[in-house]
Enzyme design. Sequence first.
Site, mmCIF file in Angstrom:
data_model
loop_
_atom_site.group_PDB
_atom_site.id
_atom_site.type_symbol
_atom_site.label_atom_id
_atom_site.label_comp_id
_atom_site.label_asym_id
_atom_site.label_seq_id
_atom_site.Cartn_x
_atom_site.Cartn_y
_atom_site.Cartn_z
ATOM 1 C CE1 TYR A 11 -3.168 2.996 0.861
ATOM 2 C CE2 TYR A 11 -2.562 2.742 3.171
ATOM 3 C CZ TYR A 11 -3.234 3.431 2.178
ATOM 4 O OH TYR A 11 -3.966 4.529 2.497
ATOM 5 C CB ALA A 75 7.115 -4.413 7.714
ATOM 6 C CE1 TYR A 141 4.508 -3.039 12.142
ATOM 7 C CE2 TYR A 141 2.968 -1.661 13.378
ATOM 8 C CZ TYR A 141 3.781 -1.856 12.282
ATOM 9 O OH TYR A 141 3.889 -0.886 11.323
ATOM 10 C CE LYS A 145 7.696 -1.877 10.627
ATOM 11 N NZ LYS A 145 8.234 -1.651 9.303
ATOM 12 C CG PHE A 169 1.096 8.795 14.154
ATOM 13 C CD1 PHE A 169 2.474 8.997 13.998
ATOM 14 C CD2 PHE A 169 0.604 8.827 15.433
ATOM 15 C CE1 PHE A 169 3.315 9.240 15.086
ATOM 16 C CE2 PHE A 169 1.431 9.075 16.536
ATOM 17 C CZ PHE A 169 2.783 9.278 16.361
ATOM 18 C CG PHE A 206 -11.690 -4.010 17.429
ATOM 19 C CD1 PHE A 206 -12.644 -5.009 17.317
ATOM 20 C CD2 PHE A 206 -10.759 -3.870 16.403
ATOM 21 C CE1 PHE A 206 -12.667 -5.869 16.224
ATOM 22 C CE2 PHE A 206 -10.766 -4.721 15.304
ATOM 23 C CZ PHE A 206 -11.732 -5.716 15.209
ATOM 24 N NE ARG A 280 -6.724 -4.060 16.476
ATOM 25 C CZ ARG A 280 -6.629 -3.398 15.320
ATOM 26 N NH1 ARG A 280 -7.081 -3.955 14.210
ATOM 27 N NH2 ARG A 280 -6.116 -2.193 15.280
ATOM 28 N N GLY A 282 -3.356 -5.287 22.331
ATOM 29 C CA GLY A 282 -2.221 -4.515 21.826
ATOM 30 C C GLY A 282 -2.592 -3.116 21.360
ATOM 31 C CG ASP A 283 -5.969 -1.699 19.038
ATOM 32 O OD1 ASP A 283 -4.975 -1.696 18.289
ATOM 33 O OD2 ASP A 283 -7.134 -1.903 18.633
HETATM 34 N N1 UDP Z 1 -10.801 -0.699 14.682
HETATM 35 C C1 UDP Z 1 -12.086 -1.093 15.025
HETATM 36 N N2 UDP Z 1 -12.706 -2.024 14.254
HETATM 37 C C2 UDP Z 1 -12.105 -2.611 13.168
HETATM 38 C C3 UDP Z 1 -10.810 -2.186 12.806
HETATM 39 C C4 UDP Z 1 -10.181 -1.235 13.601
HETATM 40 O O1 UDP Z 1 -12.661 -0.612 15.998
HETATM 41 O O2 UDP Z 1 -12.729 -3.485 12.534
HETATM 42 C C5 UDP Z 1 -10.111 0.315 15.490
HETATM 43 C C6 UDP Z 1 -8.818 -0.174 16.125
HETATM 44 O O3 UDP Z 1 -9.066 -0.728 17.401
HETATM 45 C C7 UDP Z 1 -7.994 1.105 16.212
HETATM 46 C C8 UDP Z 1 -8.492 1.943 15.027
HETATM 47 O O4 UDP Z 1 -9.727 1.365 14.616
HETATM 48 O O5 UDP Z 1 -8.291 1.805 17.386
HETATM 49 C C9 UDP Z 1 -7.533 1.924 13.846
HETATM 50 O O6 UDP Z 1 -7.208 0.562 13.591
HETATM 51 P P1 UDP Z 1 -6.404 0.115 12.310
HETATM 52 O O7 UDP Z 1 -6.364 -1.383 12.333
HETATM 53 O O8 UDP Z 1 -6.996 0.762 11.099
HETATM 54 O O9 UDP Z 1 -4.961 0.727 12.495
HETATM 55 P P2 UDP Z 1 -3.881 0.585 13.697
HETATM 56 O O10 UDP Z 1 -4.220 1.677 14.667
HETATM 57 O O11 UDP Z 1 -3.999 -0.780 14.267
HETATM 58 O O12 UDP Z 1 -2.590 0.822 13.011
#
Ligand code: UDP
Length: 327
Positions: A11, A75, A141, A145, A169, A206, A280, A282-283
């Site tokens: 991407y 990656a 992850y 990095k 970001f 999430f 989720r 790790g968030d």
């Molecule tokens: N998220 C969500 N539902 C989804 C996908 C992502 O609520 O189906 C939330 C996720 O928990 C995060 C934000 O959207 O807070 C951005 O997630 P994404 O996977 O796009 O990017 P990341 O922050 O993981 O790089």
Amino acid sequence: MKVLVAGGAGYIGSVCADLLVQSGYSVVVVDNLSRGHSQAVPSSAKRYCGDIANESFLDQVFRLEKPAAVMHFCALSLVGESVADPITYYQNNVSAGLVLLRVMLAHNVKKLIFSSTAAIFGEPTVVPISENTPASPVNPYGASKLMFERILSDLGHAYGFRSVSLRYFNAAGATEHHGEDHRPETHLIPIILDVALGKRQKLTVFGNDYPTPDGSCIRDYIHVADLAEAHILALEYLDRIEGAECFNLGNGQGFSVFEVVAAAEKVTGRSIPLEIGERRPGDPAVLVASSAKIRNTLGWQPRHRDIHEIIESAWRWKLEHPNGYNA
Ligand code: UDP
């Protein structure tokens, strides 16, 4: 000048390869196509299908092409997946990258732009996040990095290796020819747009119990074209530095998951059914960049700051490519 783009079918890599071509660089793409798409590689770029972990393959490419610099996008980048399968993440994001560095040094190529991430910061206590914010990743992850950034710093001291790590970001949006097509798709905006298209029934949010105003996670969404411009500036900057440098790269504005959904409903004119799910693993709750350093040092300015504009570009691409690059 010839630039080798490792991961140029992905991407962000493909958008950067495209901008390099448009900016007059000669571009060689190396990609194993495990997650990238050959259709995403600019037609004027020379391409090699293979893995950067394969030293003899990579050595051959460097021998033939003699690049002057490398942009390294190869990656795995999914937080949840990295928590479930850390070995694969350290293998891909650290061990394979070391092979690339070894081959670069063997060919006396000492200029690298590295795709780093906001995930190196973990759960920051101060927002916005500057380069002085302590790095303390909360998932493999981000840890992988950060390890690679450290390796680059050591190479700077030992061998005069010049590198810029760009800590992305949340890359989002699309250009005329390139958009998001991850398989599996886990990213918020493409999932929301799949719901708008009717390809998915609903979005699962999430977690709505984070310490944020509406309870959902806050992220800093940056247009992929703005990211690509930062790469070109960083490449030029390599001539003016010694050793390793890093820059945070975001819009400086945070949007919650619910705010992104509302913006997408406005852009698409369609309602996005949602359900609240578990957090989720790790968030972190909030990730918003301070981009003061890159603005002041490289003169970088994001051109597409409005979240509606970012989603609109992604929506346009999604309508034209409902099945991604297969369409
Ligand atoms: N998220 C969500 N539902 C989804 C996908 C992502 O609520 O189906 C939330 C996720 O928990 C995060 C934000 O959207 O807070 C951005 O997630 P994404 O996977 O796009 O990017 P990341 O922050 O993981 O790089």
